[in-house]
Design a protein around this motif. Structure first.
Motif, mmCIF file in Angstrom:
data_model
loop_
_atom_site.group_PDB
_atom_site.id
_atom_site.type_symbol
_atom_site.label_atom_id
_atom_site.label_comp_id
_atom_site.label_asym_id
_atom_site.label_seq_id
_atom_site.Cartn_x
_atom_site.Cartn_y
_atom_site.Cartn_z
ATOM 1 N N UNK A 90 -4.065 4.908 -12.882
ATOM 2 C CA UNK A 90 -4.080 3.435 -12.874
ATOM 3 C C UNK A 90 -3.603 2.900 -11.529
ATOM 4 N N UNK A 91 -2.507 3.439 -11.025
ATOM 5 C CA UNK A 91 -1.994 2.981 -9.734
ATOM 6 C C UNK A 91 -2.966 3.328 -8.616
ATOM 7 N N UNK A 92 -3.595 4.494 -8.714
ATOM 8 C CA UNK A 92 -4.567 4.905 -7.696
ATOM 9 C C UNK A 92 -5.777 3.971 -7.694
ATOM 10 N N UNK A 93 -6.306 3.699 -8.873
ATOM 11 C CA UNK A 93 -7.480 2.819 -8.978
ATOM 12 C C UNK A 93 -7.160 1.440 -8.418
ATOM 13 N N UNK A 94 -5.994 0.936 -8.732
ATOM 14 C CA UNK A 94 -5.578 -0.359 -8.211
ATOM 15 C C UNK A 94 -5.541 -0.326 -6.682
ATOM 16 N N UNK A 95 -4.901 0.681 -6.121
ATOM 17 C CA UNK A 95 -4.820 0.802 -4.670
ATOM 18 C C UNK A 95 -6.175 1.019 -4.025
ATOM 19 N N UNK A 96 -7.013 1.813 -4.665
ATOM 20 C CA UNK A 96 -8.348 2.101 -4.127
ATOM 21 C C UNK A 96 -9.227 0.847 -4.140
ATOM 22 N N UNK A 97 -9.202 0.127 -5.222
ATOM 23 C CA UNK A 97 -10.024 -1.096 -5.302
ATOM 24 C C UNK A 97 -9.533 -2.175 -4.342
ATOM 25 N N UNK A 98 -8.246 -2.162 -4.054
ATOM 26 C CA UNK A 98 -7.691 -3.116 -3.090
ATOM 27 C C UNK A 98 -7.879 -2.615 -1.659
ATOM 28 N N UNK B 30 0.838 -1.200 0.000
ATOM 29 C CA UNK B 30 0.000 0.000 0.000
ATOM 30 C C UNK B 30 0.874 1.252 0.000
ATOM 31 N N UNK B 31 1.909 1.260 0.808
ATOM 32 C CA UNK B 31 2.818 2.413 0.854
ATOM 33 C C UNK B 31 3.535 2.587 -0.482
ATOM 34 N N UNK B 32 3.941 1.495 -1.093
ATOM 35 C CA UNK B 32 4.610 1.562 -2.390
ATOM 36 C C UNK B 32 3.654 2.069 -3.470
ATOM 37 N N UNK B 33 2.402 1.638 -3.409
ATOM 38 C CA UNK B 33 1.417 2.078 -4.389
ATOM 39 C C UNK B 33 1.164 3.569 -4.242
ATOM 40 N N UNK B 34 1.019 4.032 -3.014
ATOM 41 C CA UNK B 34 0.822 5.465 -2.783
ATOM 42 C C UNK B 34 2.024 6.252 -3.298
ATOM 43 N N UNK B 35 3.221 5.769 -3.020
ATOM 44 C CA UNK B 35 4.432 6.440 -3.499
ATOM 45 C C UNK B 35 4.468 6.479 -5.024
ATOM 46 N N UNK B 36 4.028 5.395 -5.646
ATOM 47 C CA UNK B 36 3.989 5.345 -7.112
ATOM 48 C C UNK B 36 3.033 6.404 -7.658
ATOM 49 N N UNK B 37 1.854 6.499 -7.061
ATOM 50 C CA UNK B 37 0.885 7.510 -7.488
ATOM 51 C C UNK B 37 1.497 8.906 -7.340
ATOM 52 N N UNK B 38 2.099 9.173 -6.193
ATOM 53 C CA UNK B 38 2.699 10.480 -5.935
ATOM 54 C C UNK B 38 3.823 10.788 -6.925
ATOM 55 N N UNK B 39 4.622 9.784 -7.274
ATOM 56 C CA UNK B 39 5.699 9.981 -8.253
ATOM 57 C C UNK B 39 5.146 10.338 -9.627
ATOM 58 N N UNK B 40 4.090 9.634 -10.039
ATOM 59 C CA UNK B 40 3.485 9.926 -11.344
ATOM 60 C C UNK B 40 2.856 11.313 -11.352
#
Length: 133
Positions: free
Chosen positions: A73-81, A16-26
């Motif tokens: 895309x990364x946000x939707x993935x994290x949100x749905x999970x 979850x932290x990695x996904x959030x970081x990915x969203x923030x990077x994009x």
């Protein structure tokens, strides 16, 4: 030596932290790739067509579009999970950038249309003036 943990909750928290970081990077990349505000506003063109061509080039959102798409895309993935405890800030920033990129693309389309129309109008006006003489 520290022992690796393979606990599902720990791994999910890391993901979850990695996904959030990915969203923030994009999102950061998208902001960096937006057109320069001064390039959109200022011109050194000698005529309207030159100004339109310069504006058309300045309105190229290019890689910002891809970065916003990747962030979403990364946000939707994290949100749905259900990986985010607090993601309203991410959602708001994505919506803001989506809207801005959409506006930039719409403006670029309108400028491209004018770039083709203005010379044709000028030619028709010149023909009309020549017919009067």
């Amino acid at each position: 030596m520290a022992q690796s943990t393979f606990d599902d909750d720990d791994l999910f928290g890391e993901a979850a932290a990695e996904t959030r970081a990915e969203v923030e990077e994009h999102l950061a990349a998208a902001r960096e790739e937006l057109p320069d505000p001064d390039a959109v506003w200022e011109t050194d063109a000698d005529n309207v067509l030159g100004a339109l061509n310069g504006l058309k080039s300045a309105l190229d959102a290019g890689d910002a579009v891809d970065s916003v798409r990747s962030a979403k895309k990364a946000y939707v993935l994290g949100e749905r999970a259900d990986a985010f405890d607090d993601a309203e800030d991410l959602e708001a920033e994505i919506e803001e950038l989506e809207s801005l990129v959409g506006d930039i693309e719409s403006a670029a389309d309108e400028v491209a249309s004018l770039t083709g129309t203005v010379p044709a109008i000028r030619g028709a006006l010149q023909d009309a003036a020549d017919d009067d003489e």
